[in-house]
Scaffold this motif. Structure first.
Motif, PDB file in Angstrom:
ATOM      1  N   LEU A  58       0.786  -1.097   0.023  1.00 44.83           N
ATOM      2  CA  LEU A  58      -0.041   0.068  -0.231  1.00 44.83           C
ATOM      3  C   LEU A  58       0.850   1.232   0.083  1.00 44.83           C
ATOM      4  N   ASP A  59       0.530   2.100  -0.636  1.00 48.98           N
ATOM      5  CA  ASP A  59       1.078   3.592  -0.698  1.00 48.98           C
ATOM      6  C   ASP A  59       0.163   4.489  -0.220  1.00 48.98           C
ATOM      7  N   PHE A  60       0.353   5.208   0.866  1.00 48.67           N
ATOM      8  CA  PHE A  60      -0.804   6.174   1.241  1.00 48.67           C
ATOM      9  C   PHE A  60      -0.247   7.465   2.045  1.00 48.67           C
ATOM     10  N   ASP A  61      -0.855   8.406   2.301  1.00 49.69           N
ATOM     11  CA  ASP A  61      -0.421   9.537   3.017  1.00 49.69           C
ATOM     12  C   ASP A  61      -1.065   9.591   4.363  1.00 49.69           C
ATOM     13  N   LEU A  62      -0.592  10.188   5.215  1.00 47.08           N
ATOM     14  CA  LEU A  62      -1.286  10.490   6.538  1.00 47.08           C
ATOM     15  C   LEU A  62      -2.225  11.674   6.205  1.00 47.08           C
ATOM     16  N   PRO A  63      -3.437  11.700   7.044  1.00 46.92           N
ATOM     17  CA  PRO A  63      -4.267  12.975   6.807  1.00 46.92           C
ATOM     18  C   PRO A  63      -3.274  14.227   7.343  1.00 46.92           C
ATOM     19  N   TYR A  64      -3.550  15.432   7.031  1.00 48.88           N
ATOM     20  CA  TYR A  64      -2.866  16.502   7.292  1.00 48.88           C
ATOM     21  C   TYR A  64      -1.387  16.524   6.819  1.00 48.88           C
ATOM     22  N   SER A  65      -1.202  16.004   5.577  1.00 46.86           N
ATOM     23  CA  SER A  65       0.237  15.426   5.142  1.00 46.86           C
ATOM     24  C   SER A  65       1.071  16.832   5.268  1.00 46.86           C
ATOM     25  N   GLY A  66       0.643  17.878   4.859  1.00 49.24           N
ATOM     26  CA  GLY A  66       1.254  19.353   4.880  1.00 49.24           C
ATOM     27  C   GLY A  66       1.819  19.455   5.918  1.00 49.24           C
ATOM     28  N   LEU A  67       1.119  19.369   7.000  1.00 51.23           N
ATOM     29  CA  LEU A  67       1.331  19.869   8.483  1.00 51.23           C
ATOM     30  C   LEU A  67       2.335  18.740   8.878  1.00 51.23           C
TER      31      LEU A  67
END
Lengths: 645, 290
Positions: A58-67
């Motif tokens: 899986l490839d994914f991002d955390l929520p609020y990645s920019g933060l």
């Protein structure tokens, strides 16, 4: 999935505040148990959920990645300031240079460098699964052990030291968070941040007692690990400037796609260099030996079970890009050399923790050698060893720690007849040692696979040298473990005495012992359902690494090693035997423990193991080993760097 | 095919002690003649063994018996793996596991002489193990497999590719057979310096079992010597037997013409020969294979 992983990374960081601010011993212990419980549950739930979902990468991002990107940027700078402050405080300002250079390089490129394409920051696959379970399950068990151990450490044994348990326990949680982050990141910038946190926590925990020796050793660990950090920083720089990516998997794919291009190989070489420092391979082994001044839980957690595995983890990740090239040869040679030299050195020391430290270095060497080879069989073996080593070694460290708290000594010579004085501790120690080197446990399977793969390696020189390293290294490994085992099982001159080991220490140790046995029994299952998918997805092939026939033989050996002694025990239990005393040339003083000396009175007899200091001693081998390994690294790095430009 | 492998393994379990015991008897006879004595009957080893099992059971620590039985079992298991034609690397691993039980048996008594013998035994194991592993590696390089039954079915005898490995292996056999100059852990005769070394505290049937285990082990070692000469041609079996007898006689000759050395020298010699003979052979084979 995203939520679980976010919790896995962030929760330990936040939870660390609790033990840090609570100073009531009971309440703090409760929150540590609760925290460890939550970490175990979270890691298992995450792992199971992913496994049941079919085990797809899986490839994914955390929520609020920019933060998070912001947090990481400022976090890097904060760490730099902390290191600078501490190194000037203890008058070792030079070390801060390493931190400043690399942090400014990374931060500068991030802020002022070219805009990078947006990519998911995290990655979850089979290797991540294994690492998460190791960190979550083994790590938390050590956390539980730490509460009891640190209590005994301050209350009974080291009354002179300032009680900084709150700090210690908080650091353990910070470390959990950092390790989870490290194995999940696919962005090198993220990985770099977590990597630096583990270096700093290790540094702070080694300096825990603030004695002169501890401070000196902690700075040694710091500068070596920072040097490794420079490797990652360099890889980031090459990645951004060379091909506009900081994604670990893109860099690996690049290197595999054009194996002849040294510029593609350069970031891999930098990462491998960083991994070698973290895994305490020669010439960077000194820091791990120095780290043994830290209290035992941190030795078990950071310096054997998890943190040193971060280096190995990174090597396994990039191993596909190291098959049969200069970087792979460098890594394999360093690993094989470390395996042999560290096991020789382990023969010459009698301090239990130091034996464990050398054996950790030596085992990591074998794993590193496997990854450097970069074949499917060796990766299979390497992952196997990582799992076995994490469980057995953390158990051994805890056990030696408990023995030290109980008997006041951790010297192997003082463990004569431990089996009759403290049978429970001895039993755990025996299982741990057996798990480390006996057929058919982890080491054997890995040695089998590694030997086979090294014979097939393309480079003639590397292949010959590696086979020799493994053959000689396994002989020396056997020597130091067997002599320790024979110390424990012998007769003891001392009476049974009170076992001061706390209940929570036993809970953790027995949990580990059960885990070791479960792993051994479940090894065919593990191979089929976890390791095979892992190597297959990594190499895109479908190969049975170990033949069915050999699995059967190994199971027979395994059953033999448990069942035969037990069976023989019951068959010989009621055997009539005439008890006699041992032969001492007629100088017995009535029992097996003492003899009539030349003055005519009875003296206690001491039987000591062989240590071979004039052949294998630290004085004799350590410096040449550092020189040879430094030479290997410099030569190969020059080849790669020179080829790139 | 499978049944013939089973038969070989069963034959090993049944007949190995008789053959090796008989060889041991001839060994004593030949040694005696070399020393100008008449020597005992060739069946003497069997009489000795029988007598050992009939003795009263004395022991300093009862754990010892358990360990020795496990030792015997693992040696026999290694032999079965070898003669049934399985993985030769696993045979070596299994043998070193067996050796560990002997070590534990000996140290469990807290006796000064057996402790001294144990540590010397450990040094002996450490001296031999690299060469044993390398032999397995050599067979793999020469024949492309670790499986004994496939090695034995090759077109040519492995010795044509592995002369260096053979020299190295014969060298460590002197240590393995506990022959002078390397009989430092225990010798065939109780000696002032080592008493009976690692077996000092083993009495009666315990010592009988150790002797039996050594016979089983020697059968495996001589089997490996034979494996160097065997190929798919049945005549090669004769060559293998001749080779085994020559090596066996050579060991007796060395035994009777040399004096015991210190363990330091043994370690250096064994490792030196391993690196030079087997290492060079390994390197050359790798080059030939490309």
């Amino acid at each position: 999935m995203e939520m679980l992983v976010t919790a896995l990374i962030c929760l330990p960081f936040l939870w660390a505040i609790l033990p840090a601010v609570i100073h009531n011993s009971k309440l703090r212990a409760f929150f540590v148990y609760l925290g460890c419980g939550i970490v175990i549950v979270l890691s298992i739930v995450t792992a199971v959920q992913w496994y049941l979902a079919g085990g797809q990468a899986l490839d994914f991002d955390l929520p609020y990645s920019g933060l998070f990107d912001e947090v990481i940027l400022y976090g890097d700078l904060l760490l730099m300031c902390l290191i600078t402050y501490l190194s000037f405080k203890y008058k070792r300002g030079v070390i801060s240079l390493l931190a400043i250079v690399q942090t400014l390089l990374v931060a500068g490129l991030e802020v002022f460098g070219p805009e990078l394409p947006a990519q998911p920051a995290l990655h979850f696959d089979w290797l991540t699964l294994i690492m998460i379970l190791i960190i979550g399950v083994i790590g938390s068990a050590i956390g539980i052990y730490a509460v009891g151990y640190m209590h005994g450490y301050h209350i009974h044994h080291h009354k002179e030291l300032t009680d900084r348990r709150s700090f210690f326990l908080a650091m353990i949680f910070v470390f959990f968070g950092a390790m989870f982050g490290l194995v999940l990141s696919q962005s090198l910038v993220w990985m770099y941040f977590f990597w630096e946190i583990t270096s700093v926590t290790s540094f702070l925990l080694i300096g825990y007692t603030r004695t002169e020796e501890a401070v000196a050793n902690s700075f040694k660990a710091l500068w070596m690990n920072l040097l490794g950090g420079c490797g990652i920083a360099a890889a980031i720089a090459v990645g951004i400037l060379g091909y506009g990516t900081v994604n670990l998997y893109d860099i690996i794919a690049n290197a595999i796609a054009s194996p002849a291009d040294m510029l593609c190989l350069l970031p891999i070489a930098c990462l491998a260099f960083a991994a070698l420092t973290k895994s305490a391979q020669f010439p960077f082994s000194g820091w791990l030996l120095g780290a043994m001044v830290a209290p035992t839980p941190s030795s078990a957690l950071l310096h054997s079970a998890t943190m040193v595995k971060a280096g190995v983890y990174l090597l396994i990740r990039v191993s596909a890009a190291m098959a049969d090239n200069y970087v792979g040869n460098m890594v394999a040679l360093i690993g094989g050399f470390t395996f042999l030299v560290a096991s020789c050195l382990a023969i010459s020391v009698s301090d239990g923790k130091k034996v464990l430290a050398y054996s950790t270095i030596s085992n990591l060497g074998l794993i590193v050698a496997c990854t450097g080879c970069g074949y499917e069989e060796t990766i299979w073996a390497a992952v196997f060893l990582v799992i076995f080593h994490a469980v057995s070694k953390s158990m051994l460290f805890q056990c030696v720690g408990a023995i030290e708290n109980t008997t006041g000594s951790r010297d192997v010579e003082d463990m004569q007849g431990l089996a009759s004085i403290f049978p429970k501790l001895a039993c755990i120690l025996m299982i741990g040692i057996a798990g480390m080197f006996l057929a058919p446990f982890g080491m054997l399977i890995s040695k089998w696979a590694a030997l086979k793969a090294f014979i097939d390696t393309n480079s003639v020189y590397v292949s010959t040298l590696m086979v020799m390293f493994i053959c000689f290294g396994s002989a020396t490994t056997m020597f130091y473990w067997t002599k320790w085992m024979s110390k424990i099982l012998g007769a003891s001159p001392r009476e049974k005495s009170r076992d001061l080991t706390k209940k929570n220490e036993y809970i953790s140790m027995f949990f580990h012992a059960v885990l070791v046995i479960a792993l051994i029994l479940g090894f065919p299952w593990l191979s089929q359902n976890v390791l095979k998918p892992l190597t297959n997805s990594m190499f895109g092939t479908d190969v049975q690494v170990i033949s069915y026939q050999n699995i059967i033989i190994m199971i027979v050996l395994l059953v033999g090693i448990f069942v035969i002694p037990c069976l023989n025990y019951f068959m010989t239990k009621n055997q009539k035997a005439k008890q006699v005393i041992t032969y001492m040339g007629g100088a017995n003083a009535g029992d097996n423990m003492s003899f009539i000396s030349s003055t005519g009175d009875a003296k206690e007899m001491h039987i000591s193991n062989f240590y071979m200091e004039d052949i294998m001693g630290e004085k004799k081998l350590f410096t040449p080993a550092i020189m040879i390994s430094t030479f290997i690294i410099i030569v190969y790095m020059i080849i790669v760097i020179g080829g790139a430009f | 095919m499978i049944s013939s492998r089973v038969i070989t393994a069963v034959c090993y379990l049944l007949f190995a002690p008789f053959i090796i015991g008989l060889l041991d008897g001839f060994d004593r006879k030949i040694s005696a003649r070399m020393q100008g004595r008449k020597g005992p009957s060739v069946l003497q080893p069997f009489y000795d063994l029988k007598k050992l099992f009939e003795k009263e059971f004395l022991t300093a620590n009862k754990i010892q018996l358990l360990m020795i039985r496990s030792y015997l079992f693992f040696i026999m298991l290694s032999g079965v793996i070898f003669f049934a034609g399985f993985d030769i690397l696993l045979v070596v691993f299994s043998l070193s596991t067996a050796a560990m039980f002997l070590i534990l048996a000996s140290t469990s008594t807290h006796s000064p002489y057996s402790a001294q013998g144990t540590h010397r035994e450990l040094v002996q194991i450490m001296s031999c193990e690299p060469m044993e592993l390398l032999v397995a590696v050599g067979f793999y390089l020469a024949m492309g497999t670790f499986n004994v039954n496939e090695i034995a079915q090759g077109q040519m005898s492995p010795i044509t590719f592995l002369p260096g490995f053979f020299v190295g292996f014969v060298f460590i056999l002197t240590i393995k057979f506990r022959k002078s100059p390397f009989d430092i852990a225990t010798s065939h005769h109780a000696h002032q310096e080592v008493i009976k070394g690692v077996t000092s505290e083993m009495v009666g049937k315990e010592y009988g079992m150790v002797t039996l285990a050594e016979w089983y082990e020697n059968a495996i070692l001589l089997g490996i010597v034979g494996l160097f000469f065997i190929n798919s041609n049945p005549v090669s079996i004769v060559a293998a037997i001749v080779a085994i007898l020559v090596v066996w006689f050579l060991e007796i000759l060395i035994d009777n013409t040399s004096a015991r050395v210190k363990w330091q020298l043994m370690l250096k010699l064994a490792w030196g020969v391993t690196i030079v003979a087997a290492g060079m052979n390994l390197f050359l084979l790798e080059i030939i294979r490309g």
